[in-house]
Design a protein around this motif. Structure first.
Motif, PDB file in Angstrom:
ATOM      1  N   SER A 100       1.052  -1.053  -0.084  1.00 13.11           N
ATOM      2  CA  SER A 100       0.052  -0.460  -0.002  1.00 13.11           C
ATOM      3  C   SER A 100       0.685   1.000  -0.306  1.00 13.11           C
ATOM      4  O   SER A 100       0.835   2.270  -0.646  1.00 13.11           O
ATOM      5  N   ILE A 101       2.286   1.479   0.433  1.00 11.03           N
ATOM      6  CA  ILE A 101       2.933   2.947   1.342  1.00 11.03           C
ATOM      7  C   ILE A 101       3.277   2.335  -0.830  1.00 11.03           C
ATOM      8  O   ILE A 101       3.841   3.816  -0.879  1.00 11.03           O
ATOM      9  N   LEU A 102       3.607   1.141  -0.917  1.00  6.27           N
ATOM     10  CA  LEU A 102       4.793   1.573  -2.023  1.00  6.27           C
ATOM     11  C   LEU A 102       3.307   2.630  -3.084  1.00  6.27           C
ATOM     12  O   LEU A 102       4.345   2.353  -4.512  1.00  6.27           O
ATOM     13  N   GLU A 103       2.424   1.825  -3.294  1.00  3.94           N
ATOM     14  CA  GLU A 103       1.665   2.005  -4.504  1.00  3.94           C
ATOM     15  C   GLU A 103       1.309   3.833  -4.026  1.00  3.94           C
ATOM     16  O   GLU A 103       0.984   4.571  -5.121  1.00  3.94           O
ATOM     17  N   SER A 104       1.405   4.095  -2.910  1.00  2.00           N
ATOM     18  CA  SER A 104       0.801   5.643  -2.598  1.00  2.00           C
ATOM     19  C   SER A 104       2.583   6.363  -2.731  1.00  2.00           C
ATOM     20  O   SER A 104       1.919   7.705  -3.584  1.00  2.00           O
ATOM     21  N   GLY A 105       3.245   5.760  -3.624  1.00  2.00           N
ATOM     22  CA  GLY A 105       4.671   6.481  -3.731  1.00  2.00           C
ATOM     23  C   GLY A 105       4.766   7.012  -2.357  1.00  2.00           C
ATOM     24  O   GLY A 105       5.856   8.071  -2.323  1.00  2.00           O
ATOM     25  N   SER A 106       4.863   7.246  -1.595  1.00  6.78           N
ATOM     26  CA  SER A 106       5.576   8.232  -0.546  1.00  6.78           C
ATOM     27  C   SER A 106       6.525   7.597   0.560  1.00  6.78           C
ATOM     28  O   SER A 106       6.184   6.363   0.886  1.00  6.78           O
ATOM     29  N   VAL A 107       7.431   8.736   0.205  1.00  6.49           N
ATOM     30  CA  VAL A 107       8.990   7.921   0.902  1.00  6.49           C
ATOM     31  C   VAL A 107       9.241   8.825   2.031  1.00  6.49           C
ATOM     32  O   VAL A 107       9.665   7.716   2.933  1.00  6.49           O
ATOM     33  N   GLU A 108       7.878   9.666   1.917  1.00  6.72           N
ATOM     34  CA  GLU A 108       7.816   9.625   4.362  1.00  6.72           C
ATOM     35  C   GLU A 108       7.356   8.531   4.380  1.00  6.72           C
ATOM     36  O   GLU A 108       8.373   8.183   6.322  1.00  6.72           O
ATOM     37  N   GLN A 109       6.146   8.230   4.021  1.00  6.98           N
ATOM     38  CA  GLN A 109       5.699   6.466   4.584  1.00  6.98           C
ATOM     39  C   GLN A 109       6.703   5.589   4.455  1.00  6.98           C
ATOM     40  O   GLN A 109       6.409   5.219   5.921  1.00  6.98           O
ATOM     41  N   LEU A 110       7.819   5.353   3.879  1.00 10.51           N
ATOM     42  CA  LEU A 110       8.886   4.469   4.335  1.00 10.51           C
ATOM     43  C   LEU A 110       9.294   4.743   5.145  1.00 10.51           C
ATOM     44  O   LEU A 110      10.050   3.214   4.994  1.00 10.51           O
ATOM     45  N   GLN A 111      10.049   5.643   5.086  1.00  5.70           N
ATOM     46  CA  GLN A 111      11.097   6.590   6.188  1.00  5.70           C
ATOM     47  C   GLN A 111      10.793   5.632   7.567  1.00  5.70           C
ATOM     48  O   GLN A 111      11.680   5.513   8.195  1.00  5.70           O
TER      49      GLN A 111
END
Length: 205
Positions: A100-111
């Motif tokens: 889900s995070i990868l699909e959102s493209g959110s670098v902040e969430q992955l961090q």
């Protein structure tokens, strides 16, 4: 190379599980979520494994399912993520949440995932967005056809072939083979061996 180990769980701890098979106790590095999914100590378990073997070390990694192991392989494709880093990530986030995070493209969430910095997060998005193995766009009927040969697919992927190419090759070969009455009489292991050998030939072309 062996695909899995089946034995008795003797101990479970943080990112580690011990499994006894025929008098041999295996020390297996394992994501915490997989450890939780495996049976308690004293019970029988099947652990899907991968052996890391270099001149300097030898480590055995284990997973509760072949799909979890495939996620591990996906993470290893990211520059900067090693086996222990992949285990740390898988111990902190589920495959569905990561997807889900990868699909959102959110670098902040992955961090926010332990072990993932800004540079690694950017590399993960580049390498894995839309490419996680759980993101299978094939039809339900195709998935059912592939299911009996999941071990063949996993083995080929572990050799370095792209999962999507492997799935397509195995699906095509299986559909052709199932029309053969002689093939239908073979045992499960004979069928898998037959499809495995033919798939290698096709994938190498």
């Amino acid at each position: 190379m062996f695909n899995s180990l089946t034995g008795t769980v003797t101990e479970k701890s943080e990112q580690k599980i011990f499994l006894e098979t025929h008098g041999i106790e295996w020390d297996i590095i394992c994501p915490d979520m997989d450890i939780q999914a495996l049976p308690e100590a004293g019970k029988s378990a099947k652990v899907y494994v991968w052996l890391q073997h270099t001149d300097a070390l030898m480590n055995l990694y284990g997973f509760a399912s072949s799909s979890s192991r495939q996620l591990f392989f996906d993470l290893l494709k990211v520059d900067g993520i090693g086996p222990k880093g992949a285990v740390k990530i898988m111990s902190s986030i589920s495959a569905e949440s990561l997807d889900s995070i990868l699909e959102s493209g959110s670098v902040e969430q992955l961090q926010k995932v332990p072990g993932v910095g800004k540079k690694t997060a950017a590399k993960m998005l580049l390498a894995l967005k839309g490419r996680l193995s759980l993101q299978d766009t094939s039809s339900s009927s195709t998935k059912q056809e592939l299911l009996p040969y999941e071990d063949v697919i996993t083995s080929l992927v572990s050799m370095g072939y792209e999962r999507k190419n492997v799935e397509n090759a195995v699906s095509k070969i299986a559909q052709e083979k199932e029309k053969d009455s002689d093939f239908a009489k073979k045992s499960k292991s004979q069928k898998e061996d037959n499809i495995f050998k033919q798939a290698i030939v096709e994938l190498a072309q």
